[in-house]
Design a protein around this motif. Structure first.
Motif, PDB file in Angstrom:
ATOM      1  N   ILE A  88       0.750  -1.358   0.012  1.00  0.00           N
ATOM      2  CA  ILE A  88       0.109   0.006  -0.058  1.00  0.00           C
ATOM      3  C   ILE A  88       1.152   1.158  -0.075  1.00  0.00           C
ATOM      4  N   ASP A  89       0.658   1.934  -0.877  1.00  0.00           N
ATOM      5  CA  ASP A  89       1.249   3.518  -0.996  1.00  0.00           C
ATOM      6  C   ASP A  89       0.190   4.340  -0.257  1.00  0.00           C
ATOM      7  N   TYR A  90       0.834   5.068   0.720  1.00  0.00           N
ATOM      8  CA  TYR A  90       0.361   6.295   1.498  1.00  0.00           C
ATOM      9  C   TYR A  90       0.930   7.703   0.916  1.00  0.00           C
ATOM     10  N   ARG A  91       0.204   8.554   0.770  1.00  0.00           N
ATOM     11  CA  ARG A  91       0.807   9.876   0.131  1.00  0.00           C
ATOM     12  C   ARG A  91       0.224  10.775   0.999  1.00  0.00           C
ATOM     13  N   PHE A  92       1.041  11.709   1.267  1.00  0.00           N
ATOM     14  CA  PHE A  92       0.670  13.094   2.141  1.00  0.00           C
ATOM     15  C   PHE A  92       1.737  14.223   2.113  1.00  0.00           C
ATOM     16  N   PHE A  93       1.255  15.368   2.496  1.00  0.00           N
ATOM     17  CA  PHE A  93       2.184  16.397   2.333  1.00  0.00           C
ATOM     18  C   PHE A  93       2.633  16.765   3.812  1.00  0.00           C
ATOM     19  N   TYR A  94       3.839  17.088   3.932  1.00  0.00           N
ATOM     20  CA  TYR A  94       4.542  17.756   5.015  1.00  0.00           C
ATOM     21  C   TYR A  94       5.391  18.753   4.638  1.00  0.00           C
TER      22      TYR A  94
END
Length: 142
Positions: A88-94
């Motif tokens: 599973i790929d999780y993508r988010f902004f930091y």
């Protein structure tokens, strides 16, 4: 020359500019976290047999959601994946960076493992072949 990790029945080569990170006591001794020079990490944990794959995936998603508001997740296909593996790929902004966190559930040496590779998207892409090579070595333990 690559460095070698060899502990708790798992052995693989990794880039010598990756550093083994100390683990917190609650993380247990059956796992390792390697820090990438660009700020990402690769970790493997063995104490995952008590939870189902769905529970493990949701636990990771919940931890990310707790820290970062907008998170997307998608199941991905891995190079040389074997039956029973899930990624599973999780993508988010930091800050202003897109972070990719790939969680892989796989079996090796008769144990169920959770591997996680997380980095800023450009570092992730630059090191994805290294991740594939490490996973291939771990699969060969079986």
């Amino acid at each position: 020359m690559p460095a070698t990790f060899d502990s708790f029945g798992i052995k693989f080569l990794y880039p010598d500019n990756w550093a083994v990170s100390p683990r917190a006591q609650e993380e247990g001794e059956e796992g390792v976290t390697l820090e990438l020079p660009g700020g990402g990490f690769f970790s493997i944990d063995l104490n995952v047999g008590r939870l189902s794959d769905a529970e493990l995936i949701e636990n990771v998603a919940a931890a990310i959601r707790e820290e970062y508001e907008d998170m997307e997740m998608e199941e991905v296909s891995l190079t040389d994946a074997v039956e029973g593996e899930k990624a599973i790929d999780y993508r988010f902004f930091y800050l202003d960076m897109l972070i990719v966190s790939r969680v892989i559930l796989l079996s090796a040496g008769g144990k169920r493992l959770l591997a996680q590779f997380q980095a800023e998207s450009r570092d992730f892409d630059a090191n994805e072949l290294v991740l594939d090579a490490i996973l291939k070595q771990i699969r060969e333990i079986s």
